[in-house]
Design a protein around this motif. Structure first.
Motif, mmCIF file in Angstrom:
data_model
loop_
_atom_site.group_PDB
_atom_site.id
_atom_site.type_symbol
_atom_site.label_atom_id
_atom_site.label_comp_id
_atom_site.label_asym_id
_atom_site.label_seq_id
_atom_site.Cartn_x
_atom_site.Cartn_y
_atom_site.Cartn_z
ATOM 1 N N TYR A 65 66.060 -13.356 108.671
ATOM 2 C CA TYR A 65 65.000 -13.841 109.552
ATOM 3 C C TYR A 65 63.633 -13.284 109.168
ATOM 4 C CZ TYR A 65 68.634 -15.899 112.415
ATOM 5 O OH TYR A 65 69.681 -16.667 112.849
ATOM 6 N N ASN A 66 63.588 -12.034 108.718
ATOM 7 C CA ASN A 66 62.310 -11.498 108.240
ATOM 8 C C ASN A 66 61.833 -12.231 106.997
ATOM 9 O OD1 ASN A 66 61.649 -9.480 110.112
ATOM 10 N ND2 ASN A 66 63.070 -8.030 109.181
ATOM 11 N N GLY A 67 62.791 -12.712 106.185
ATOM 12 C CA GLY A 67 62.416 -13.446 104.982
ATOM 13 C C GLY A 67 61.577 -14.663 105.294
ATOM 14 N N ALA A 68 61.875 -15.342 106.404
ATOM 15 C CA ALA A 68 61.096 -16.522 106.786
ATOM 16 C C ALA A 68 59.651 -16.147 107.084
ATOM 17 C CB ALA A 68 61.740 -17.197 107.993
ATOM 18 N N LEU A 69 59.447 -15.053 107.818
ATOM 19 C CA LEU A 69 58.084 -14.647 108.183
ATOM 20 C C LEU A 69 57.293 -14.185 106.964
ATOM 21 C CD1 LEU A 69 55.825 -13.921 110.147
ATOM 22 C CD2 LEU A 69 56.973 -11.718 110.525
ATOM 23 N N THR A 71 54.906 -10.095 117.295
ATOM 24 C CA THR A 71 53.459 -10.279 117.163
ATOM 25 C C THR A 71 53.148 -11.590 116.454
ATOM 26 O OG1 THR A 71 53.086 -7.887 117.094
ATOM 27 C CG2 THR A 71 51.334 -9.292 116.223
ATOM 28 N N ALA A 72 53.854 -11.859 115.362
ATOM 29 C CA ALA A 72 53.620 -13.098 114.625
ATOM 30 C C ALA A 72 53.951 -14.313 115.478
ATOM 31 C CB ALA A 72 54.443 -13.093 113.336
ATOM 32 N N PHE A 130 42.628 -15.985 111.128
ATOM 33 C CA PHE A 130 43.749 -15.830 110.201
ATOM 34 C C PHE A 130 44.936 -16.656 110.671
ATOM 35 C CE2 PHE A 130 47.754 -13.604 109.222
ATOM 36 C CZ PHE A 130 47.683 -13.524 107.838
ATOM 37 N N TRP A 131 45.232 -16.599 111.958
ATOM 38 C CA TRP A 131 46.385 -17.327 112.491
ATOM 39 C C TRP A 131 46.106 -18.818 112.604
ATOM 40 C CZ3 TRP A 131 50.719 -14.933 112.053
ATOM 41 C CH2 TRP A 131 50.734 -13.532 112.088
#
Length: 737
Positions: free
Chosen positions: A465-469, A212-213, A172-173
């Motif tokens: 910042y969460n929006g980017a992920l 984690t990401a 997946f990654w």
């Protein structure tokens, strides 16, 4: 569970037992399910001064008495209103507190409160309420009934795999890294910026997901070290949210919900690397905190637990829902949580404004409004095939953004002040994919390109910042964006939300006025809890409006802070006040009644490029004033806006009109003209019919809260006061640009 059996066995008076130490006990036998307990208490002997706090050394404020509060502003939010430790069948659930007192209950010297709780079987249930501290109140009525708001649905047919499981797959990654180098290249810099931010952050359990990401994407040991440090610290914490047992949001609310969301996700995402000991501890912690959260959600019926549209509940409940769905088959109680959460989130979806307006309860901010619903929707869809986006007005949100986003610099111009367009990437991507909406694809590209700003609140920073992920993980390059957003209507009227919005692109002028329930009319009917019926931001102050040039507000909305008064709005004062709820309540007014003030119409004539908006404001003013008529008309022209007030009172009263500005932006009297702004000003001229007005500039009295959209900068207003009492008045205030 069959919801048809979720009933109290019979309707009868509720006998209460009181012990020597003041503990109140009642017992009943009911069918399994959810029950609600309600109390009204006479508080005429209560010391109401205990609900007030004097602020000193607080953003330049000294000696300002604020209240009534329900929790102490300091001291980690210990309760001030009557409160009780709740035990059900010998199990201590938590601290329950009466409602934040409404304007009407202040006048009547009365408290009221509700709690809900879960009855697992039909055997006798015993509820004990031990006083948190001695208080002088007398219970007038206590009612036990089947929960009229929430229910337990049948378990859905779960066939799919939760999104978190994909994170455990190295393939997946690897695919994500390939996308980042090709189709998703626009996310490369924002994602790297987010990963650098997370290494520098003061860590919370919710940061486990970003760490984690970052670790998976970059195979960087520094991220892994931080990740497991934060994870182990979260597991070891005895409580989530407020660590103080008698403090608001202890083991509940947004902090605990975000922790449950992140660590339940991590259970799957890090399954191969947790190790047996850590895995066992994490599972036990998730079971414990999930159980606590479920019961506290019900107990906090009058606060975050019962909020359908207000941000605390609207954010907390779907976050807990994502955790609960991912813990099916892991934690024994997860099915019960899912049975509760799915209809609970659906209630929030069904209460959304029909016209797509992002409500004030979410601070008019897209990520605060829809990030959490989007994550829950994606999880529910993956596991059950049910698509929450089919059940509510989600696509109209794109219409609203299109109407209120300034195309020159992508700043959202609304009455709460200019908002840089950031975050909400996952929602926008889902709208683009589900509906093939090229506008949503354009908007997500705008959000991706947004640079960091000076954030006025930590929630805004996290959303950025969460929006980017989450945008990167949800992006679909198959939906191309439009070259530019379609031109917005000159005058948009969002009738359900009571918002009229005009934009003059030639002069780069924006005018907005809002009037009606703070979440709109549909939500007022479908979200009826005390937190969902608050007055905040634009209340008190019906008739208040804003004018901006570019993204600079010249006629502005001052920070409301910890004392809501009409003097922080652009409105008419009668004898120095006059509006309902103009009592200085801190932060927000709970259980605020809609008294009928409204925007009656908003019309636009394309041929003349003129508009007309009429407000009926008479219902906003106290009955004893006997205000027969109060119309506020806005007459929109290409080079000016006329605010025309028509007022009729049975008896003469002292009238004064206030118009709010920002001292830094500039507000001054130049002869008979009040000038707002410096480089590109707006000039205000008053034209009273048959009476005289005196004008002066005054400082707007703001009692600051812990945060400030302005950066704690002062506001001023021009005050036009009639030289004598009037029983009728017609006046035009002409704003010319």
């Amino acid at each position: 569970m069959n919801t048809a059996q979720n009933l109290i066995a019979e309707a009868q008076p509720l006998p209460l037992e009181t012990t020597a130490d003041g503990t109140i006990r009642f017992r009943f036998k009911a069918f399994p399910g959810l029950c609600q307990f309600s109390v009204v208490a006479d508080a005429r002997e209560f010391n109401w001064d205990e609900l007030y706090t004097v602020l000193n050394d607080w953003h330049g404020i000294n000696g300002e008495r604020t209240g009534p509060w329900d929790f102490h502003l300091f001291e980690q939010s210990r309760p001030l209103v009557p409160s009780y430790w709740v035990t059900i069948n010998g199990k201590k659930i938590g601290l329950w507190f009466f409602q934040r007192v409404s304007i009407e209950d202040i006048a009547a010297k009365r408290f009221r409160g509700r709690m809900a709780f879960y009855v697992p079987n039909a055997s006798e249930t015993v509820v004990e309420l031990q006083p948190y501290r001695p208080v002088q109140i007398r219970w007038l009525a206590a009612t036990l009934e089947r929960d009229p708001e929430d229910r337990l649905d049948l378990m859905p047919d779960v066939r799919g795999i939760g999104p978190a499981a994909q994170w455990a797959d190295t393939g997946f990654w690897e695919k994500r890294r390939q996308e980042l180098a090709t189709t998703h290249a626009m996310y490369r810099e924002p994602l790297q910026r987010a990963f650098e931010w997370i290494l520098k952050s003061a860590y919370q359990p919710s940061h486990v997901l970003m760490l984690t990401a970052a670790y998976r994407m970059e195979n960087n040991a520094a991220y892994r070290e931080k990740l497991f440090t934060v994870l182990d610290e979260a597991i070891a914490r005895p409580h989530w949210g407020n660590p103080k047992e008698d403090g608001y949001s202890h083991n509940g609310d947004m902090g605990a919900a975000a922790s449950l969301f992140a660590l339940a996700w991590a259970w799957h995402a890090l399954s191969a690397e947790l190790g047996d000991e850590r895995r066992a501890k994490l599972k036990a912690k998730l079971a414990l905190q999930g159980d606590r959260f479920f019961h506290l959600t019900l107990l906090n019926r009058d606060y975050w637990g019962g909020s359908v549209m207000q941000d605390h509940g609207r954010i907390s409940i779907p976050l807990f829902g994502v955790a609960a769905l991912h813990l099916l088959g892991v934690v024994p109680d997860a099915p019960l949580w899912v049975q509760y959460i799915i209809p609970r989130v659906r209630r929030a979806v069904h209460a959304m404004p029909r016209d797509g307006v992002i409500p004030i309860s979410s601070y008019c901010n897209l990520p605060s409004y829809l990030d959490h619903q989007t994550w829950f929707r994606d999880t529910l869809l993956a596991l059950t095939g049910q698509d929450l986006f089919d059940e509510g007005p989600f696509l109209p949100v794109i219409d609203y953004i299109n109407a209120t986003l300034r195309p020159e610099d992508f700043v959202t111009i609304i009455d709460m002040g200019p908002l840089p367009f950031l975050g909400g990437n996952a929602f926008l991507n889902r709208m683009a994919t589900k509906y093939g909406d090229a506008r949503a694809a354009f908007l997500q590209a705008v959000a991706v390109k947004s640079p960091p700003i000076k954030f006025s609140h930590p929630v805004q920073e996290e959303a950025f910042y969460n929006g980017a992920l989450w945008g990167f993980l949800s992006y679909d390059p198959r939906v191309p964006p439009v070259a530019e957003l379609p031109a917005a209507k000159p005058l948009a009227f969002f009738q359900d939300s009571g918002l009229a919005y005009h934009r003059n692109p030639q002069k780069d002028v924006t005018f907005a006025v809002r009037c009606g329930p703070w979440l709109g009319y549909h939500a007022y009917r479908h979200a009826q809890g005390p937190c969902d019926r608050m007055g905040m931001g634009v209340a008190p102050g019906p008739g208040h409006f804003t004018i901006a040039r570019g993204h600079t507000y010249l006629l502005t909305t001052p920070d409301t802070g910890y004392k809501l008064r009409a003097t922080v709005k652009s409105c008419l004062l009668v004898d120095g006040g006059g509006q309902y709820d103009d009592v200085g309540y801190p932060m927000s007014i709970p259980s605020k009644r809609d008294r009928g003030e409204e925007i009656q119409f908003a019309k636009w004539d394309d041929a003349t490029q003129t508009g007309w908006v009429r407000l009926n404001l008479a219902p906003a003013y106290r009955d004893e004033l006997q205000m027969a008529v109060y119309y506020r008309d806005f007459l929109i022209h290409p080079d000016r806006l006329i605010c025309r007030d028509q007022v009729v009172l049975n008896d003469p009263h002292q009238l004064a009109w206030l118009f709010q500005g920002n001292r830094e932006t500039g507000i001054e009297l130049v002869g008979a003209v009040c000038r707002f702004g410096k480089d590109a000003p707006i000039d205000l001229t008053a034209r009273p019919a048959g009476f005289e007005l005196q004008a002066r500039i005054q400082q707007t009295p703001v009692v600051w809260s812990y945060s400030s959209g302005s950066g704690f900068k002062p506001f001023d207003h021009v005050r036009y006061e009639a030289t004598q009492p009037l029983h009728t008045a017609t006046v035009e205030f002409v704003f010319k640009w």
